[in-house]
Design an enzyme around this catalytic site. Sequence first.
Site, PDB file in Angstrom:
ATOM      1  N   GLY A 116       0.823  -1.211   0.000  1.00  0.00           N
ATOM      2  CA  GLY A 116       0.000   0.000   0.000  1.00  0.00           C
ATOM      3  C   GLY A 116       0.851   1.253   0.000  1.00  0.00           C
ATOM      4  O   GLY A 116       1.969   1.270  -0.524  1.00  0.00           O
ATOM      5  N   ALA A 117       0.310   2.298   0.620  1.00  0.00           N
ATOM      6  CA  ALA A 117       0.961   3.612   0.630  1.00  0.00           C
ATOM      7  C   ALA A 117       2.359   3.540   1.226  1.00  0.00           C
ATOM      8  O   ALA A 117       3.271   4.252   0.803  1.00  0.00           O
ATOM      9  CB  ALA A 117       0.109   4.588   1.429  1.00  0.00           C
ATOM     10  N   LEU A 118       2.546   2.651   2.200  1.00  0.00           N
ATOM     11  CA  LEU A 118       3.822   2.567   2.900  1.00  0.00           C
ATOM     12  C   LEU A 118       4.693   1.444   2.335  1.00  0.00           C
ATOM     13  O   LEU A 118       5.808   1.682   1.875  1.00  0.00           O
ATOM     14  CB  LEU A 118       3.522   2.355   4.390  1.00  0.00           C
ATOM     15  CG  LEU A 118       4.692   2.410   5.352  1.00  0.00           C
ATOM     16  CD1 LEU A 118       4.275   3.112   6.631  1.00  0.00           C
ATOM     17  CD2 LEU A 118       5.174   1.016   5.694  1.00  0.00           C
TER      18      LEU A 118
ATOM     19  N   ASN B 219       2.044   1.258  12.820  1.00  0.00           N
ATOM     20  CA  ASN B 219       1.856   2.153  13.954  1.00  0.00           C
ATOM     21  C   ASN B 219       1.327   1.385  15.154  1.00  0.00           C
ATOM     22  O   ASN B 219       0.777   0.297  15.008  1.00  0.00           O
ATOM     23  CB  ASN B 219       0.861   3.250  13.583  1.00  0.00           C
ATOM     24  CG  ASN B 219       1.483   4.285  12.674  1.00  0.00           C
ATOM     25  OD1 ASN B 219       2.656   4.611  12.805  1.00  0.00           O
ATOM     26  ND2 ASN B 219       0.707   4.819  11.741  1.00  0.00           N
TER      27      ASN B 219
ATOM     28  N   LYS C  51       6.356   8.057  18.721  1.00  0.00           N
ATOM     29  CA  LYS C  51       5.513   8.080  17.522  1.00  0.00           C
ATOM     30  C   LYS C  51       4.038   8.230  17.901  1.00  0.00           C
ATOM     31  O   LYS C  51       3.263   8.921  17.236  1.00  0.00           O
ATOM     32  CB  LYS C  51       5.750   6.800  16.702  1.00  0.00           C
ATOM     33  CG  LYS C  51       4.981   6.749  15.375  1.00  0.00           C
ATOM     34  CD  LYS C  51       5.630   7.605  14.301  1.00  0.00           C
ATOM     35  CE  LYS C  51       4.706   7.929  13.133  1.00  0.00           C
ATOM     36  NZ  LYS C  51       4.343   6.804  12.303  1.00  0.00           N
TER      37      LYS C  51
ATOM     38  N   SER D  59      -3.903   8.789   8.155  1.00  0.00           N
ATOM     39  CA  SER D  59      -4.237   7.447   7.654  1.00  0.00           C
ATOM     40  C   SER D  59      -5.553   6.954   8.251  1.00  0.00           C
ATOM     41  O   SER D  59      -6.351   6.310   7.572  1.00  0.00           O
ATOM     42  CB  SER D  59      -3.103   6.467   7.964  1.00  0.00           C
ATOM     43  OG  SER D  59      -2.900   6.387   9.355  1.00  0.00           O
TER      44      SER D  59
ATOM     45  N   GLU E 217      -7.678   1.565  12.893  1.00  0.00           N
ATOM     46  CA  GLU E 217      -6.624   0.932  13.708  1.00  0.00           C
ATOM     47  C   GLU E 217      -6.702   1.418  15.158  1.00  0.00           C
ATOM     48  O   GLU E 217      -5.713   1.864  15.729  1.00  0.00           O
ATOM     49  CB  GLU E 217      -5.249   1.249  13.114  1.00  0.00           C
ATOM     50  CG  GLU E 217      -5.045   0.705  11.715  1.00  0.00           C
ATOM     51  CD  GLU E 217      -3.618   0.908  11.216  1.00  0.00           C
ATOM     52  OE1 GLU E 217      -2.825  -0.040  11.300  1.00  0.00           O
ATOM     53  OE2 GLU E 217      -3.293   2.007  10.761  1.00  0.00           O
TER      54      GLU E 217
END
Length: 312
Positions: free
Chosen positions: A12-14, A105, A192, A262, A274
């Site tokens: 995906g995006a990451l 994350n 984070k 996200s 999430e």
Amino acid sequence: MGNLSYAILGTGALGGFYGAKLQKAGNEVHFLVNSGYQQVKQNGLLIQSKDGDFRLPQVQVYDQVKKMPSCDVVVVSLKTTQNHILTQLLPPVVKDNGIVLVLQNGLGIETEIAQIVSNVNIMGGLCFLCSNKIAPGHIHHLDYGQITLGEYATNYHAGGITERMKAISQDFENAGIEIELTEDLLLGRWKKLMWNIPYNGLSVILDAKTDELMADMYTRTLVEQLMKEVQLGAKSTGRIIPDSFIQTMLDYTVKMKPYRTSMKIDFDENRPLEVEALIGNPLRIAAENNVNLPLIRSIYQQLKFLDKRNRN
């Protein structure tokens, strides 16, 4: 440890962005694609990036993990809402004494992975990345991209800097990805969360982008109060985040391009949020250490309601 091979679980995006950069730099990379397998197989990957666009017309792509070769480094870049399938995904593709690199994350995921696969080395990577998947195999990288990498040791004891970490770091640096090594993964994860909990949570609850949250005095104050609770959560596990880091995060977000987090993208697309990895797990870990985080609990309870209603 030269020429490591990489498996990307979740393109995906990451995962698509970092995997494509690694392949472009000459690494052997194998991609597991969940949705849009045929498109990626036919067209490869297209990365639109602030650092320069590029296309990889041919990538080694798979729709099932059992078709993949076992690799030196298995990158977990799925959404944490899919982590229940890791019991099927990880064992076939991880080499004995290989590395599982968790680019997700939240808190506590490395512990869960240690229960799924033994005789592997587990690392966590904290990605400061603004990136969106526009279509299968088409990723738009807007801003940032650096990773903080740490080794997982049982119960998040500080693992120090290992040769394995340096080898991965070398590959990422060669691929043009800024990477910093940390001796203490748990501290890195809490740091984070100091960004993720306020901005992901409030972006969904208040239907706002990061710039809107920072422009209003009430929400900016709320962001700061939430960050202070994350700081208390970290302290409950013996990790100290200085007050100056709160200011750094606030300044960093003010300078950021207006960003839809996200979690907000997942919410807008009616995907599961999430909530547990990002907010539930930190709350539970703090509670086990007799620390109550009322503002974060309030965010958690609202998100659980919105998530359930949004998916019905």
